[in-house]
Design a protein around this motif. Structure first.
Motif, PDB file in Angstrom:
ATOM      1  N   GLY A  29      -2.086  18.346 -31.552  1.00  0.00           N
ATOM      2  CA  GLY A  29      -0.729  17.962 -31.919  1.00  0.00           C
ATOM      3  C   GLY A  29       0.268  17.892 -30.781  1.00  0.00           C
ATOM      4  O   GLY A  29       1.355  17.354 -30.945  1.00  0.00           O
ATOM      5  N   TYR A  30      -0.075  18.411 -29.631  1.00  0.00           N
ATOM      6  CA  TYR A  30       0.839  18.408 -28.491  1.00  0.00           C
ATOM      7  C   TYR A  30       0.969  16.977 -27.973  1.00  0.00           C
ATOM      8  O   TYR A  30      -0.012  16.307 -27.698  1.00  0.00           O
ATOM      9  CB  TYR A  30       0.287  19.344 -27.418  1.00  0.00           C
ATOM     10  N   LEU A  31       2.212  16.466 -27.863  1.00  0.00           N
ATOM     11  CA  LEU A  31       2.469  15.110 -27.377  1.00  0.00           C
ATOM     12  C   LEU A  31       2.978  15.142 -25.950  1.00  0.00           C
ATOM     13  O   LEU A  31       3.782  16.004 -25.590  1.00  0.00           O
ATOM     14  CB  LEU A  31       3.519  14.411 -28.246  1.00  0.00           C
ATOM     15  N   PHE A  32       2.514  14.194 -25.160  1.00  0.00           N
ATOM     16  CA  PHE A  32       3.059  14.072 -23.816  1.00  0.00           C
ATOM     17  C   PHE A  32       2.774  12.702 -23.234  1.00  0.00           C
ATOM     18  O   PHE A  32       1.986  11.929 -23.765  1.00  0.00           O
ATOM     19  CB  PHE A  32       2.597  15.188 -22.889  1.00  0.00           C
ATOM     20  N   ARG A  33       3.437  12.405 -22.137  1.00  0.00           N
ATOM     21  CA  ARG A  33       3.347  11.122 -21.455  1.00  0.00           C
ATOM     22  C   ARG A  33       2.454  11.259 -20.220  1.00  0.00           C
ATOM     23  O   ARG A  33       2.576  12.219 -19.469  1.00  0.00           O
ATOM     24  CB  ARG A  33       4.756  10.700 -21.033  1.00  0.00           C
ATOM     25  N   LEU A  34       1.553  10.283 -20.015  1.00  0.00           N
ATOM     26  CA  LEU A  34       0.642  10.311 -18.881  1.00  0.00           C
ATOM     27  C   LEU A  34       0.798   9.064 -18.022  1.00  0.00           C
ATOM     28  O   LEU A  34       1.060   7.981 -18.531  1.00  0.00           O
ATOM     29  CB  LEU A  34      -0.813  10.340 -19.363  1.00  0.00           C
ATOM     30  N   LYS A  35       0.570   9.256 -16.743  1.00  0.00           N
ATOM     31  CA  LYS A  35       0.472   8.132 -15.816  1.00  0.00           C
ATOM     32  C   LYS A  35      -1.004   7.731 -15.751  1.00  0.00           C
ATOM     33  O   LYS A  35      -1.888   8.556 -15.992  1.00  0.00           O
ATOM     34  CB  LYS A  35       0.958   8.546 -14.438  1.00  0.00           C
ATOM     35  N   PRO A  36      -1.305   6.479 -15.408  1.00  0.00           N
ATOM     36  CA  PRO A  36      -2.707   6.038 -15.352  1.00  0.00           C
ATOM     37  C   PRO A  36      -3.614   6.907 -14.475  1.00  0.00           C
ATOM     38  O   PRO A  36      -4.777   7.098 -14.807  1.00  0.00           O
ATOM     39  CB  PRO A  36      -2.613   4.616 -14.795  1.00  0.00           C
ATOM     40  N   VAL A  37      -3.098   7.459 -13.384  1.00  0.00           N
ATOM     41  CA  VAL A  37      -3.941   8.277 -12.500  1.00  0.00           C
ATOM     42  C   VAL A  37      -4.353   9.600 -13.140  1.00  0.00           C
ATOM     43  O   VAL A  37      -5.283  10.251 -12.666  1.00  0.00           O
ATOM     44  CB  VAL A  37      -3.255   8.552 -11.137  1.00  0.00           C
ATOM     45  N   SER A  92       4.264   1.531 -17.761  1.00  0.00           N
ATOM     46  CA  SER A  92       3.506   2.236 -16.721  1.00  0.00           C
ATOM     47  C   SER A  92       3.046   3.632 -17.148  1.00  0.00           C
ATOM     48  O   SER A  92       2.563   4.397 -16.328  1.00  0.00           O
ATOM     49  CB  SER A  92       4.349   2.348 -15.452  1.00  0.00           C
ATOM     50  N   THR A  93       3.186   3.949 -18.417  1.00  0.00           N
ATOM     51  CA  THR A  93       2.743   5.249 -18.924  1.00  0.00           C
ATOM     52  C   THR A  93       2.137   5.092 -20.316  1.00  0.00           C
ATOM     53  O   THR A  93       2.284   4.052 -20.961  1.00  0.00           O
ATOM     54  CB  THR A  93       3.910   6.256 -19.019  1.00  0.00           C
ATOM     55  N   VAL A  94       1.477   6.157 -20.756  1.00  0.00           N
ATOM     56  CA  VAL A  94       0.862   6.186 -22.081  1.00  0.00           C
ATOM     57  C   VAL A  94       1.313   7.471 -22.769  1.00  0.00           C
ATOM     58  O   VAL A  94       1.285   8.539 -22.168  1.00  0.00           O
ATOM     59  CB  VAL A  94      -0.682   6.168 -21.961  1.00  0.00           C
ATOM     60  N   ILE A  95       1.726   7.361 -24.024  1.00  0.00           N
ATOM     61  CA  ILE A  95       2.076   8.531 -24.811  1.00  0.00           C
ATOM     62  C   ILE A  95       0.854   8.891 -25.648  1.00  0.00           C
ATOM     63  O   ILE A  95       0.284   8.037 -26.336  1.00  0.00           O
ATOM     64  CB  ILE A  95       3.303   8.275 -25.698  1.00  0.00           C
ATOM     65  N   CYS A  96       0.428  10.154 -25.545  1.00  0.00           N
ATOM     66  CA  CYS A  96      -0.803  10.606 -26.190  1.00  0.00           C
ATOM     67  C   CYS A  96      -0.562  11.860 -27.011  1.00  0.00           C
ATOM     68  O   CYS A  96       0.353  12.620 -26.746  1.00  0.00           O
ATOM     69  CB  CYS A  96      -1.852  10.932 -25.132  1.00  0.00           C
ATOM     70  N   GLU A  97      -1.444  12.061 -27.988  1.00  0.00           N
ATOM     71  CA  GLU A  97      -1.463  13.297 -28.763  1.00  0.00           C
ATOM     72  C   GLU A  97      -2.748  14.038 -28.423  1.00  0.00           C
ATOM     73  O   GLU A  97      -3.835  13.472 -28.497  1.00  0.00           O
ATOM     74  CB  GLU A  97      -1.434  13.004 -30.255  1.00  0.00           C
ATOM     75  N   MET A  98      -2.610  15.282 -28.047  1.00  0.00           N
ATOM     76  CA  MET A  98      -3.779  16.088 -27.720  1.00  0.00           C
ATOM     77  C   MET A  98      -4.504  16.463 -29.011  1.00  0.00           C
ATOM     78  O   MET A  98      -3.881  16.829 -29.996  1.00  0.00           O
ATOM     79  CB  MET A  98      -3.373  17.354 -26.961  1.00  0.00           C
ATOM     80  N   ILE A  99      -5.827  16.327 -28.982  1.00  0.00           N
ATOM     81  CA  ILE A  99      -6.623  16.757 -30.131  1.00  0.00           C
ATOM     82  C   ILE A  99      -7.445  17.998 -29.808  1.00  0.00           C
ATOM     83  O   ILE A  99      -7.922  18.673 -30.696  1.00  0.00           O
ATOM     84  CB  ILE A  99      -7.522  15.626 -30.672  1.00  0.00           C
TER      85      ILE A  99
END
Length: 126
Positions: free
Chosen positions: A44-52, A32-39
């Motif tokens: 380089g900042y990593l965080f977890r997002l909910k679909p909304v 139910s979440t996505v782990i992303c890397e900010m560009i």
């Protein structure tokens, strides 16, 4: 946004939680979440997002160029620098020049469709 549409490496945008909007690359998709890397703006900042919290990035001439496409001789025709799949656009959506291609409105859809039809990854240079 439906996270089932996403694959690792897809480019997306995060809705501002506080006051900073950013471009991200999907790293991992969980239930139910996505782990992303900010560009951008904080590479380089990593965080977890909910679909909304996820917003797709609309196709634009700028994004097509960042994906390695160049404008062709006729309006709406974009050549793929790799020679794998040209892009045909009209009114900010389009499709790859392939009989099995589907309509594309967002950068992540372009990346996924390119992979599906060519078996090659479409890298976006920001």
């Amino acid at each position: 946004m439906d996270i089932n549409e996403l694959k690792p490496g897809n480019l997306i945008k995060v809705q501002p939680r506080e006051n900073q909007e950013g471009l991200l690359l999907v790293q991992e998709i969980q239930h139910s979440t996505v782990i992303c890397e900010m560009i951008s703006p904080r590479k380089g900042y990593l965080f977890r997002l909910k679909p909304v919290e996820i917003t797709p990035v609309p196709i634009s001439d700028d994004w097509l160029m960042k994906a390695g496409y160049t404008p062709g001789m006729s309006t709406g025709y974009w050549s793929d620098s790799r020679g794998a799949a040209s892009y045909l656009s009209k009114n900010n959506e389009g499709r790859l020049d392939h009989p099995d291609s589907v309509n594309i409105k967002y950068v992540h859809e372009l990346q996924n469709e390119y992979l599906r039809l060519t078996a090659s990854t479409l890298t976006i240079i920001n």
